[in-house]
Scaffold this active site. Structure first.
Site, PDB file in Angstrom:
ATOM      1  N   GLY A  17     -12.795  24.447   4.279  1.00 19.31           N
ATOM      2  CA  GLY A  17     -12.810  25.548   3.198  1.00 19.31           C
ATOM      3  C   GLY A  17     -11.670  25.359   2.347  1.00 19.31           C
ATOM      4  O   GLY A  17     -11.866  25.633   0.925  1.00 19.31           O
ATOM      5  N   ASP A  36     -12.763  34.813   4.957  1.00 14.64           N
ATOM      6  CA  ASP A  36     -12.604  34.428   6.364  1.00 14.64           C
ATOM      7  C   ASP A  36     -12.701  35.753   6.973  1.00 14.64           C
ATOM      8  O   ASP A  36     -12.509  36.690   6.629  1.00 14.64           O
ATOM      9  CB  ASP A  36     -11.650  33.502   6.842  1.00 14.64           C
ATOM     10  CG  ASP A  36     -11.907  32.439   8.106  1.00 14.64           C
ATOM     11  OD1 ASP A  36     -12.110  33.115   9.061  1.00 14.64           O
ATOM     12  OD2 ASP A  36     -11.629  31.353   7.851  1.00 14.64           O
ATOM     13  N   ASN A 100     -21.378  28.466  17.304  1.00 18.45           N
ATOM     14  CA  ASN A 100     -21.304  28.697  15.920  1.00 18.45           C
ATOM     15  C   ASN A 100     -22.865  29.386  15.438  1.00 18.45           C
ATOM     16  O   ASN A 100     -22.811  30.007  14.443  1.00 18.45           O
ATOM     17  CB  ASN A 100     -21.748  27.127  15.312  1.00 18.45           C
ATOM     18  CG  ASN A 100     -20.235  26.471  15.511  1.00 18.45           C
ATOM     19  OD1 ASN A 100     -19.347  27.262  15.334  1.00 18.45           O
ATOM     20  ND2 ASN A 100     -20.033  25.230  15.102  1.00 18.45           N
ATOM     21  N   VAL A 123     -22.571  23.826   6.068  1.00 17.01           N
ATOM     22  CA  VAL A 123     -21.977  22.787   6.663  1.00 17.01           C
ATOM     23  C   VAL A 123     -21.864  22.624   8.050  1.00 17.01           C
ATOM     24  O   VAL A 123     -21.550  21.527   8.702  1.00 17.01           O
ATOM     25  CB  VAL A 123     -20.628  22.441   5.819  1.00 17.01           C
ATOM     26  CG1 VAL A 123     -19.739  21.333   6.287  1.00 17.01           C
ATOM     27  CG2 VAL A 123     -20.803  22.294   4.380  1.00 17.01           C
ATOM     28  N   HIS A 180     -28.315  14.776  11.196  1.00 21.36           N
ATOM     29  CA  HIS A 180     -26.932  14.671  11.432  1.00 21.36           C
ATOM     30  C   HIS A 180     -26.419  14.355  12.494  1.00 21.36           C
ATOM     31  O   HIS A 180     -25.906  15.067  13.491  1.00 21.36           O
ATOM     32  CB  HIS A 180     -26.152  15.878  10.693  1.00 21.36           C
ATOM     33  CG  HIS A 180     -24.640  15.359  10.394  1.00 21.36           C
ATOM     34  ND1 HIS A 180     -24.188  14.462   9.905  1.00 21.36           N
ATOM     35  CD2 HIS A 180     -23.468  15.983  10.629  1.00 21.36           C
ATOM     36  CE1 HIS A 180     -23.030  14.386   9.729  1.00 21.36           C
ATOM     37  NE2 HIS A 180     -22.434  15.625  10.388  1.00 21.36           N
TER      38      HIS A 180
HETATM   39  N1  LIG Z   1     -22.079  18.872   8.186  1.00 20.21           N
HETATM   40  C1  LIG Z   1     -21.079  17.838   7.961  1.00 20.21           C
HETATM   41  O1  LIG Z   1     -21.068  16.867   7.706  1.00 20.21           O
HETATM   42  C2  LIG Z   1     -19.933  18.216   8.717  1.00 20.21           C
HETATM   43  C3  LIG Z   1     -19.834  19.444   9.314  1.00 20.21           C
HETATM   44  N2  LIG Z   1     -18.572  20.123  10.042  1.00 20.21           N
HETATM   45  C4  LIG Z   1     -18.500  21.282  10.644  1.00 20.21           C
HETATM   46  O2  LIG Z   1     -17.787  22.458   9.676  1.00 20.21           O
HETATM   47  C5  LIG Z   1     -17.401  23.348  10.527  1.00 20.21           C
HETATM   48  C6  LIG Z   1     -16.099  23.764  10.033  1.00 20.21           C
HETATM   49  O3  LIG Z   1     -15.195  22.688  10.096  1.00 20.21           O
HETATM   50  P1  LIG Z   1     -13.660  22.867   9.892  1.00 20.21           P
HETATM   51  O4  LIG Z   1     -13.321  23.696   8.524  1.00 20.21           O
HETATM   52  O5  LIG Z   1     -12.631  21.728  10.289  1.00 20.21           O
HETATM   53  O6  LIG Z   1     -13.178  24.143  10.761  1.00 20.21           O
HETATM   54  P2  LIG Z   1     -11.889  25.151  11.109  1.00 20.21           P
HETATM   55  O7  LIG Z   1     -11.854  25.537  12.287  1.00 20.21           O
HETATM   56  O8  LIG Z   1     -10.813  24.640  10.227  1.00 20.21           O
HETATM   57  O9  LIG Z   1     -12.312  26.173   9.989  1.00 20.21           O
HETATM   58  C7  LIG Z   1     -13.585  27.189  10.265  1.00 20.21           C
HETATM   59  C8  LIG Z   1     -13.083  28.533   9.824  1.00 20.21           C
HETATM   60  O10 LIG Z   1     -14.405  29.317  10.320  1.00 20.21           O
HETATM   61  C9  LIG Z   1     -13.638  30.664  10.231  1.00 20.21           C
HETATM   62  N3  LIG Z   1     -14.677  31.668  10.886  1.00 20.21           N
HETATM   63  C10 LIG Z   1     -15.079  32.077  12.186  1.00 20.21           C
HETATM   64  N4  LIG Z   1     -16.009  32.829  12.173  1.00 20.21           N
HETATM   65  C11 LIG Z   1     -16.505  33.171  11.106  1.00 20.21           C
HETATM   66  C12 LIG Z   1     -17.296  34.304  10.270  1.00 20.21           C
HETATM   67  N5  LIG Z   1     -18.017  35.030  11.015  1.00 20.21           N
HETATM   68  N6  LIG Z   1     -17.132  34.381   9.237  1.00 20.21           N
HETATM   69  C13 LIG Z   1     -16.192  33.667   8.222  1.00 20.21           C
HETATM   70  N7  LIG Z   1     -15.565  32.533   8.785  1.00 20.21           N
HETATM   71  C14 LIG Z   1     -15.381  32.562  10.019  1.00 20.21           C
HETATM   72  C15 LIG Z   1     -12.655  30.458  11.213  1.00 20.21           C
HETATM   73  O11 LIG Z   1     -11.697  31.549  11.367  1.00 20.21           O
HETATM   74  C16 LIG Z   1     -11.927  29.165  10.715  1.00 20.21           C
HETATM   75  O12 LIG Z   1     -10.997  29.608   9.733  1.00 20.21           O
HETATM   76  C17 LIG Z   1     -17.358  22.837  11.965  1.00 20.21           C
HETATM   77  O13 LIG Z   1     -18.625  23.577  12.542  1.00 20.21           O
HETATM   78  C18 LIG Z   1     -17.857  21.560  11.956  1.00 20.21           C
HETATM   79  O14 LIG Z   1     -18.490  20.886  13.021  1.00 20.21           O
HETATM   80  C19 LIG Z   1     -17.430  19.196   9.969  1.00 20.21           C
HETATM   81  C20 LIG Z   1     -17.393  18.063   9.300  1.00 20.21           C
HETATM   82  C21 LIG Z   1     -18.535  17.444   8.779  1.00 20.21           C
HETATM   83  O1  LIG Z   2     -18.513  14.920  13.911  1.00 22.29           O
HETATM   84  C1  LIG Z   2     -18.290  16.123  13.603  1.00 22.29           C
HETATM   85  O2  LIG Z   2     -17.977  16.821  14.664  1.00 22.29           O
HETATM   86  C2  LIG Z   2     -17.988  16.685  12.105  1.00 22.29           C
HETATM   87  C3  LIG Z   2     -19.204  15.930  11.419  1.00 22.29           C
HETATM   88  O3  LIG Z   2     -20.278  16.474  11.347  1.00 22.29           O
HETATM   89  C4  LIG Z   2     -18.807  14.757  10.794  1.00 22.29           C
HETATM   90  O4  LIG Z   2     -17.527  14.479  10.380  1.00 22.29           O
HETATM   91  O5  LIG Z   2     -19.767  14.113  10.389  1.00 22.29           O
END
Ligand SMILES: NC(=O)C1=CN([C@@H]2O[C@H](COP(=O)(O)OP(=O)(O)OC[C@H]3O[C@@H](n4cnc5c(N)ncnc54)[C@H](O)[C@@H]3O)[C@@H](O)[C@H]2O)C=CC1
Ligand SMILES: O=C([O-])CC(=O)C(=O)O
Length: 313
Positions: A17, A36, A100, A123, A180
């Site tokens: 974010g 958030d 999630n 995401v 994914h």
């Molecule tokens: N699609 C993709 O290719 C990828 C997906 N991801 C996913 O993205 C997600 C986020 O990753 P990061 O930013 O590294 O995690 P992070 O833990 O740094 O940030 C997640 C944020 O979501 C907030 N949050 C929790 N509940 C919430 C709600 N109800 N409303 C609003 N915000 C809320 C948390 O307080 C936290 O600040 C994870 O599920 C991760 O697996 C990560 C990398 C690649």
């Molecule tokens: O691997 C993870 O958990 C996060 C993600 O989706 C990626 O980086 O592709």
């Protein structure tokens, strides 16, 4: 004066974010609301202030607002959801489903109420199942809901190819289809470097190693970071999709879109090449696959179906 700048709602002010907010401002895509939950109020207000102070140095005229109130997100043109827990070493993305999904129920209901006209990019993981849940709960038109994964997976593949060849990444064209997960489908036959088929440039064993590294690309980062997952490349990948929508670029980008018969598959969000423009997902491109590629894609689709089968709405 009427507000003419675009508005970008970022749901989740964590690692991805914060980087999304920075990139949106640096690319001057519009004003940003970094939302958030209340416990993270200081985090989003701090990131907003920090980025706004950087804007003064570099002369960006877009503002970031840190908020814990959905009313501030209301009316966003684009919403990018990164609200969700990242995995830690030893976990699969599917292990994140229950925790999630709970977060997605809250987020999707608020999107339905506050941002019914937005183009929404999810995401959060497990990606394909979460975007399925988002679409069902928020009730948005299918062309306005997508998942980001393919741009990232493709970018990883291109990065490894450029490294292996010592060539410019600009000339690498590649396509990764499917869910994914570890059985995503890098389409080697459709990948080129400067127009030359990849298969003529890299030996099969090396190419197989690149495919394997791409499939496990997320886990490689999780094992390095230990406390979370990738965030720079995921943020850039999501911004590419948002930008194509906001500027009506009509880029052809792989995204998790709702399939309705393409590839002989239906009813699920799944990674395929899409055209993204002012109409959201304006097209889904049905790539002609051979039997082996089709079998790999079907395998990936079965994995997505299995995870979605565990989604209780
Ligand atoms: N699609 C993709 O290719 C990828 C997906 N991801 C996913 O993205 C997600 C986020 O990753 P990061 O930013 O590294 O995690 P992070 O833990 O740094 O940030 C997640 C944020 O979501 C907030 N949050 C929790 N509940 C919430 C709600 N109800 N409303 C609003 N915000 C809320 C948390 O307080 C936290 O600040 C994870 O599920 C991760 O697996 C990560 C990398 C690649
Ligand atoms: O691997 C993870 O958990 C996060 C993600 O989706 C990626 O980086 O592709």
């Amino acid at each position: 004066m009427a507000h003419t700048k675009k508005k970008i709602g970022l749901i989740g002010g964590g690692q991805i974010g914060g980087n999304l907010a920075l990139l949106a401002v640096q690319k001057q895509l519009g004003d940003v609301v970094l939302y958030d939950i209340p416990v993270a109020e200081g985090l989003v207000k701090g990131k907003a202030l920090d980025i706004n102070q950087l804007s003064a140095v570099d002369g960006y005229d877009c503002r970031v607002t840190g908020s814990t109130d959905w009313k501030d997100v209301a009316g966003s043109d684009v919403v990018i959801i990164t609200a969700g827990v990242p995995r830690k070493p030893g976990m699969s993305r599917e292990d994140l489903l229950d925790v999630n999904l709970k977060i997605m129920r809250d987020v999707a209901a608020n999107i339905k109420q506050h941002c019914p006209n937005a183009f929404v990019i999810n995401v959060a993981n497990p990606l394909d199942a979460m975007v399925f849940a988002l679409h069902k709960i928020a009730g948005l038109p299918k062309n306005m809901v997508v998942g980001m994964a393919g741009v990232l997976d493709t970018s990883r593949f291109k990065c490894f190819v450029a490294e292996a060849l010592g060539c410019s990444i600009r000339d690498v064209e590649a396509l990764v289809l499917g869910g994914h997960g570890d059985d995503m489908v890098p389409l080697v036959r459709h990948s080129t470097v400067g127009g030359v088929p990849l298969t003529q440039l890299i030996a099969k064993d090396k190419l197989d190693a690149i495919i394997d590294r791409t499939r496990k690309g997320g886990a490689e980062l999780v094992n390095l970071y230990k406390t979370g997952s990738a965030y720079f490349a995921p943020a850039s990948s999501s911004i590419a999709m948002a930008e194509s929508y906001l500027l009506d670029r009509k880029r052809v980008l792989p995204a998790a879109a709702l399939l309705e018969g393409q590839y002989g598959l239906s009813g699920y969000f799944f990674g395929v090449p899409t055209q993204i423009g002012a109409g959201g997902v304006e097209k889904i491109i049905d790539v002609q696959l051979n039997d082996a590629e089709k079998a790999e894609l079907n395998k990936s689709f079965e994995s997505v179906k299995k995870t979605v089968g565990e989604v209780k709405l």
